[in-house]
Design a protein around this motif. Structure first.
Motif, PDB file in Angstrom:
ATOM      1  N   PRO A 183       0.834  -1.211   0.000  1.00 19.68           N
ATOM      2  CA  PRO A 183       0.000   0.000   0.000  1.00 19.68           C
ATOM      3  C   PRO A 183       0.863   1.253   0.000  1.00 19.68           C
ATOM      4  CG  PRO A 183      -0.791  -1.568   1.623  1.00 19.68           C
ATOM      5  CD  PRO A 183       0.507  -2.105   1.096  1.00 19.68           C
ATOM      6  N   GLY A 184       0.510   2.184  -0.851  1.00 17.40           N
ATOM      7  CA  GLY A 184       1.273   3.427  -0.953  1.00 17.40           C
ATOM      8  C   GLY A 184       2.419   3.357  -1.945  1.00 17.40           C
ATOM      9  N   GLU A 185       2.794   2.148  -2.348  1.00 18.20           N
ATOM     10  CA  GLU A 185       3.883   1.972  -3.318  1.00 18.20           C
ATOM     11  C   GLU A 185       3.314   2.141  -4.726  1.00 18.20           C
ATOM     12  OE1 GLU A 185       6.617  -1.734  -4.671  1.00 18.20           O
ATOM     13  OE2 GLU A 185       6.425  -1.411  -2.514  1.00 18.20           O
ATOM     14  N   PRO A 186       4.016   2.847  -5.629  1.00 19.75           N
ATOM     15  CA  PRO A 186       3.468   3.053  -6.973  1.00 19.75           C
ATOM     16  C   PRO A 186       3.379   1.740  -7.743  1.00 19.75           C
ATOM     17  CG  PRO A 186       5.723   3.871  -6.851  1.00 19.75           C
ATOM     18  CD  PRO A 186       5.316   3.457  -5.452  1.00 19.75           C
ATOM     19  N   ARG A 187       2.312   1.606  -8.525  1.00 16.84           N
ATOM     20  CA  ARG A 187       2.126   0.416  -9.359  1.00 16.84           C
ATOM     21  C   ARG A 187       2.813   0.637 -10.704  1.00 16.84           C
ATOM     22  NH1 ARG A 187      -2.867  -2.889  -8.852  1.00 16.84           N
ATOM     23  NH2 ARG A 187      -3.300  -2.868  -6.654  1.00 16.84           N
ATOM     24  N   ALA A 188       3.202  -0.461 -11.321  1.00 17.83           N
ATOM     25  CA  ALA A 188       3.781  -0.367 -12.661  1.00 17.83           C
ATOM     26  C   ALA A 188       2.678   0.079 -13.621  1.00 17.83           C
ATOM     27  CB  ALA A 188       4.338  -1.715 -13.097  1.00 17.83           C
ATOM     28  N   PRO A 189       2.992   1.001 -14.527  1.00 19.41           N
ATOM     29  CA  PRO A 189       1.952   1.472 -15.459  1.00 19.41           C
ATOM     30  C   PRO A 189       1.487   0.344 -16.373  1.00 19.41           C
ATOM     31  CG  PRO A 189       4.093   2.393 -16.020  1.00 19.41           C
ATOM     32  CD  PRO A 189       4.268   1.632 -14.750  1.00 19.41           C
ATOM     33  N   LYS A 190       0.200   0.353 -16.669  1.00 20.24           N
ATOM     34  CA  LYS A 190      -0.378  -0.649 -17.547  1.00 20.24           C
ATOM     35  C   LYS A 190      -0.086  -0.266 -18.995  1.00 20.24           C
ATOM     36  CE  LYS A 190      -4.915  -1.658 -18.232  1.00 20.24           C
ATOM     37  NZ  LYS A 190      -6.294  -1.827 -17.840  1.00 20.24           N
ATOM     38  N   GLU A 191       0.286  -1.263 -19.791  1.00 25.13           N
ATOM     39  CA  GLU A 191       0.561  -0.980 -21.199  1.00 25.13           C
ATOM     40  C   GLU A 191      -0.730  -0.636 -21.921  1.00 25.13           C
ATOM     41  OE1 GLU A 191       3.470  -2.842 -23.550  1.00 25.13           O
ATOM     42  OE2 GLU A 191       4.017  -4.189 -21.921  1.00 25.13           O
TER      43      GLU A 191
ATOM     44  N   ARG B 166       6.134   6.612 -27.444  1.00 29.17           N
ATOM     45  CA  ARG B 166       6.121   7.779 -26.569  1.00 29.17           C
ATOM     46  C   ARG B 166       5.589   7.421 -25.188  1.00 29.17           C
ATOM     47  NH1 ARG B 166       3.007  11.222 -24.373  1.00 29.17           N
ATOM     48  NH2 ARG B 166       1.087  10.449 -25.280  1.00 29.17           N
ATOM     49  N   ARG B 167       4.485   6.686 -25.144  1.00 27.56           N
ATOM     50  CA  ARG B 167       3.899   6.319 -23.845  1.00 27.56           C
ATOM     51  C   ARG B 167       4.805   5.384 -23.071  1.00 27.56           C
ATOM     52  NH1 ARG B 167      -2.584   5.401 -24.658  1.00 27.56           N
ATOM     53  NH2 ARG B 167      -2.996   7.314 -25.790  1.00 27.56           N
ATOM     54  N   ALA B 168       5.447   4.451 -23.768  1.00 29.67           N
ATOM     55  CA  ALA B 168       6.350   3.518 -23.100  1.00 29.67           C
ATOM     56  C   ALA B 168       7.542   4.253 -22.528  1.00 29.67           C
ATOM     57  CB  ALA B 168       6.800   2.428 -24.065  1.00 29.67           C
ATOM     58  N   THR B 169       8.054   5.247 -23.244  1.00 33.71           N
ATOM     59  CA  THR B 169       9.197   6.024 -22.778  1.00 33.71           C
ATOM     60  C   THR B 169       8.821   6.835 -21.548  1.00 33.71           C
ATOM     61  OG1 THR B 169      10.035   6.160 -25.033  1.00 33.71           O
ATOM     62  CG2 THR B 169      10.914   7.737 -23.475  1.00 33.71           C
ATOM     63  N   VAL B 170       7.655   7.453 -21.572  1.00 35.25           N
ATOM     64  CA  VAL B 170       7.200   8.250 -20.437  1.00 35.25           C
ATOM     65  C   VAL B 170       6.963   7.355 -19.230  1.00 35.25           C
ATOM     66  CG1 VAL B 170       5.272   9.652 -19.585  1.00 35.25           C
ATOM     67  CG2 VAL B 170       6.251  10.107 -21.832  1.00 35.25           C
ATOM     68  N   SER B 171       6.395   6.158 -19.437  1.00 34.51           N
ATOM     69  CA  SER B 171       6.101   5.274 -18.313  1.00 34.51           C
ATOM     70  C   SER B 171       7.358   4.722 -17.665  1.00 34.51           C
ATOM     71  CB  SER B 171       5.197   4.127 -18.757  1.00 34.51           C
ATOM     72  OG  SER B 171       5.912   3.225 -19.561  1.00 34.51           O
ATOM     73  N   ARG B 172       8.466   4.691 -18.390  1.00 34.91           N
ATOM     74  CA  ARG B 172       9.723   4.226 -17.811  1.00 34.91           C
ATOM     75  C   ARG B 172      10.459   5.323 -17.062  1.00 34.91           C
ATOM     76  NH1 ARG B 172      11.544   2.034 -23.037  1.00 34.91           N
ATOM     77  NH2 ARG B 172      10.139   0.337 -23.416  1.00 34.91           N
ATOM     78  N   GLY B 173       9.878   6.500 -17.027  1.00 29.16           N
ATOM     79  CA  GLY B 173      10.490   7.573 -16.264  1.00 29.16           C
ATOM     80  C   GLY B 173      11.318   8.535 -17.080  1.00 29.16           C
ATOM     81  N   ARG B 174      11.468   8.284 -18.354  1.00 25.87           N
ATOM     82  CA  ARG B 174      12.209   9.218 -19.197  1.00 25.87           C
ATOM     83  C   ARG B 174      11.280  10.348 -19.587  1.00 25.87           C
ATOM     84  NH1 ARG B 174      14.473   4.949 -23.453  1.00 25.87           N
ATOM     85  NH2 ARG B 174      15.338   3.486 -21.992  1.00 25.87           N
ATOM     86  N   SER B 175      11.787  11.542 -19.594  1.00 26.24           N
ATOM     87  CA  SER B 175      10.917  12.676 -19.909  1.00 26.24           C
ATOM     88  C   SER B 175      10.878  12.984 -21.395  1.00 26.24           C
ATOM     89  CB  SER B 175      11.379  13.914 -19.144  1.00 26.24           C
ATOM     90  OG  SER B 175      12.706  14.219 -19.497  1.00 26.24           O
TER      91      SER B 175
END
Length: 149
Positions: free
Chosen positions: A45-53, A128-137
């Motif tokens: 709880p409180g830990e971020p979840r991995a983004p869904k593809e 683009r979405r995959a790059t953003v979800s991995r933390g790259r801006s």
């Protein structure tokens, strides 16, 4: 008359017993079951979840809607030009329907795009979405550079 109790079912095996000769097979010859696959642990709880593809239908729908709005065209205009129903095109744009390649090609052509261009734009959106979800801006450099003068 049956010797079974009225509420009991008779079980008929679908396969004959493994040992045909009446003797059990040695342990080395018995089939083994694969070990269960590890299940990824749920985040605390409180830990971020991995983004869904994202789903492909969502990506394609986003591209269709973006292109239609960029051309300042209505849903009805594009649906009529593509010869598909307006409610169906709306559902495709919202990612509610998985459109066939024929429908996607018709919608793309109605917007002045080829099917390859539509799919290429959707692939770019996925990247683009995959790059953003991995933390790259920013997206990785792909050889295209735009300069404002």
């Amino acid at each position: 008359m049956s010797s079974q109790a009225p509420n009991e079912a008779r079980v008929i095996p679908l396969r004959p017993p493994a040992g045909r000769s009446g003797t059990a097979r040695p342990a080395s010859e018995r089939p083994t079951t694969a070990p269960p696959r590890p299940v990824p642990a749920a985040p605390a709880p409180g830990e971020p979840r991995a983004p869904k593809e994202p789903l492909w239908r969502d990506l394609v729908g986003d591209v269709l809607r973006r292109e239609r709005l960029a051309q300042e065209r209505t849903l009805k205009e594009v649906a009529d030009a593509a010869r598909i129903s307006m409610p169906y095109l709306s559902e495709v744009e919202r990612g509610r329907k998985e459109a066939s390649s024929e429908v996607l090609a018709a919608a793309a052509h109605a917007l002045g795009l080829g099917l390859g261009e539509l799919l290429s734009l959707a692939q770019g959106e996925l990247t683009r979405r995959a790059t953003v979800s991995r933390g790259r801006s920013t997206a990785p450099y792909n050889g295209l550079c735009l300069v404002a003068a």
